[in-house]
Design a protein around this motif. Structure first.
Motif, mmCIF file in Angstrom:
data_model
loop_
_atom_site.group_PDB
_atom_site.id
_atom_site.type_symbol
_atom_site.label_atom_id
_atom_site.label_comp_id
_atom_site.label_asym_id
_atom_site.label_seq_id
_atom_site.Cartn_x
_atom_site.Cartn_y
_atom_site.Cartn_z
ATOM 1 N N TRP A 1 0.827 -1.207 0.000
ATOM 2 C CA TRP A 1 0.000 0.000 0.000
ATOM 3 C C TRP A 1 0.860 1.255 0.000
ATOM 4 N N ALA B 1 1.947 1.716 -3.547
ATOM 5 C CA ALA B 1 0.829 2.259 -4.338
ATOM 6 C C ALA B 1 0.668 3.742 -4.036
ATOM 7 N N GLU C 1 -9.035 13.776 -11.350
ATOM 8 C CA GLU C 1 -10.046 13.211 -10.425
ATOM 9 C C GLU C 1 -11.472 13.746 -10.627
ATOM 10 N N ALA D 1 -9.923 4.630 -0.341
ATOM 11 C CA ALA D 1 -9.044 4.982 -1.473
ATOM 12 C C ALA D 1 -9.570 6.291 -2.067
ATOM 13 N N GLY E 1 -8.349 9.121 -2.764
ATOM 14 C CA GLY E 1 -7.566 9.991 -3.626
ATOM 15 C C GLY E 1 -7.452 11.383 -3.014
ATOM 16 N N ASP F 1 -6.568 7.081 2.195
ATOM 17 C CA ASP F 1 -5.839 6.797 0.962
ATOM 18 C C ASP F 1 -4.385 6.517 1.304
ATOM 19 N N ALA F 2 -3.761 5.737 0.420
ATOM 20 C CA ALA F 2 -2.366 5.362 0.638
ATOM 21 C C ALA F 2 -1.406 6.499 0.349
ATOM 22 N N SER F 3 -1.855 7.497 -0.379
ATOM 23 C CA SER F 3 -0.945 8.564 -0.800
ATOM 24 C C SER F 3 -1.038 9.777 0.118
ATOM 25 N N LEU G 1 -1.976 12.981 -1.858
ATOM 26 C CA LEU G 1 -3.396 13.110 -2.190
ATOM 27 C C LEU G 1 -4.223 13.436 -0.940
ATOM 28 N N GLY H 1 -3.350 5.754 4.948
ATOM 29 C CA GLY H 1 -3.342 4.397 5.482
ATOM 30 C C GLY H 1 -3.790 3.384 4.458
ATOM 31 N N ASP H 2 -4.033 2.190 4.982
ATOM 32 C CA ASP H 2 -4.257 1.012 4.144
ATOM 33 C C ASP H 2 -5.720 0.582 4.219
ATOM 34 N N MET H 3 -6.348 0.435 3.066
ATOM 35 C CA MET H 3 -7.757 0.026 3.071
ATOM 36 C C MET H 3 -7.932 -1.426 3.548
ATOM 37 N N PHE H 4 -6.824 -2.164 3.655
ATOM 38 C CA PHE H 4 -6.912 -3.541 4.154
ATOM 39 C C PHE H 4 -6.819 -3.596 5.679
ATOM 40 N N ASN I 1 -13.404 3.402 -7.906
ATOM 41 C CA ASN I 1 -12.268 2.788 -8.597
ATOM 42 C C ASN I 1 -11.082 2.563 -7.658
#
Ligand SMILES: C[S@@+](CC[C@H](N)C(=O)[O-])C[C@H]1O[C@@H](n2cnc3c(N)ncnc32)[C@H](O)[C@@H]1O
Length: 272
Positions: free
Chosen positions: A11, A14, A30, A56, A58, A77-79, A82, A98-101, A117
């Motif tokens: 993540w 990504a 976006e 996620a 964004g 979001d991982a970024s 963003l 952070g991580d959506m998992f 998406n």
């Protein structure tokens, strides 16, 4: 409780890819999904007071639309780049890197969760997390690419696949298959499908150079840039975009998103 997912550093990778050109993605790309954002928020009846999590998220364009409806918005979001823009767009929102998992939110704390998406084939663990943070009766709304025949961006993806290493190319193809497996993914993770539909989204750019700049900013471009170099990649994109340019109009690329909504299936214990 949050499931014991072993999260690798995937993540973070990504997030770095998507954050490379965060401002370009945020402002040149976006907003293209606003019709899909609105369609899903309508379906989920997002309104004043809805506690919404966008997964996620964004740069938070969708979350901002929800906030304009009066929703109390959170996003992850991982970024970092963003998320910084998401916070600027909606200062009263709660945006986390952070991580959506492994969502950093407590159980049953949202009325609605969305991912535009962001959740693809193979991301069942993210759906389990979404289910965990939804309150009883909470609803989920997702979008993903629709049929390839209606994907105006297909020439971009074909170029990216052609220029990327095989593993990244395969990941892009897998993402495109989400439309065929999403219902099974939802069933496997305890959701009941509600509605499904399609919506047209439009990328609009005034000229070829800005279109190339926008396309370069998308996460899938990064492996291709690493493989062939930025200059070569931009040249390749120009050949893709030039035929789409209409003098006096610019570039308008229409694509189709599928959207789907679902609610959490109650366990027999819950419904007793
Ligand atoms: C296609 S973009 C979609 C962004 C936004 N939802 C939109 O509608 O434009 C995918 C997003 O997923 C994020 N992402 C990828 N893997 C992630 C993960 N494991 N956890 C959280 N976010 C992730 C990326 O940083 C990127 O912002």
């Amino acid at each position: 409780m949050a499931q014991e997912t072993t999260t690798s550093d995937d993540w973070r990778e990504a997030g770095e890819a998507w954050g490379d050109r965060a401002t370009d993605w945020a402002y040149l790309w976006e907003p293209y999904a606003r019709s899909a954002n609105r369609a899903v928020f309508d379906q989920l009846a997002v309104a004043d007071g809805t506690r919404l999590l966008d997964i996620a998220c964004g740069s938070g364009f969708a979350a901002h639309l929800a906030s304009e409806r009066g929703a109390a918005v959170s996003g992850i979001d991982a970024s970092e780049g963003l998320v910084t823009i998401a916070r600027a767009r909606t200062p009263k929102g709660d945006f986390r890197v952070g991580d959506m998992f492994a969502l950093p939110f407590i159980d049953a704390s949202f009325d609605a969760a969305t991912s535009f998406n962001g959740i693809w084939k193979g991301c069942e663990a993210a759906l389990l997390e979404a289910r965990r943070v939804l309150a009883p009766g909470g609803r989920l709304g997702l979008t993903f690419w629709g049929q390839f025949e209606h994907l105006g961006l297909l020439p971009y993806f074909v170029k990216v696949i052609e220029l990327s290493e095989a593993s990244h190319a395969a990941a892009n193809v897998e993402h495109g298959d989400t439309q065929n497996v999403i219902e099974a993914m939802l069933t496997a993770t305890g959701f009941e499908r509600l509605e499904r539909g399609t919506v047209t989204v439009v990328n609009e750019w005034p000229d070829i150079e800005i279109a190339v700049r926008a396309l370069v900013s998308a996460g899938p471009s990064v492996p291709a840039i690493r493989a062939v170099g930025l200059d070569h990649f931009c040249d390749a994109l120009r050949t893709v975009i030039e035929p789409m340019h209409i003098p006096g109009v610019g570039i308008r690329i229409t694509s189709e998103f599928d959207w789907i909504t679902a609610c959490s299936r109650q366990s027999p214990l819950q419904s007793a």
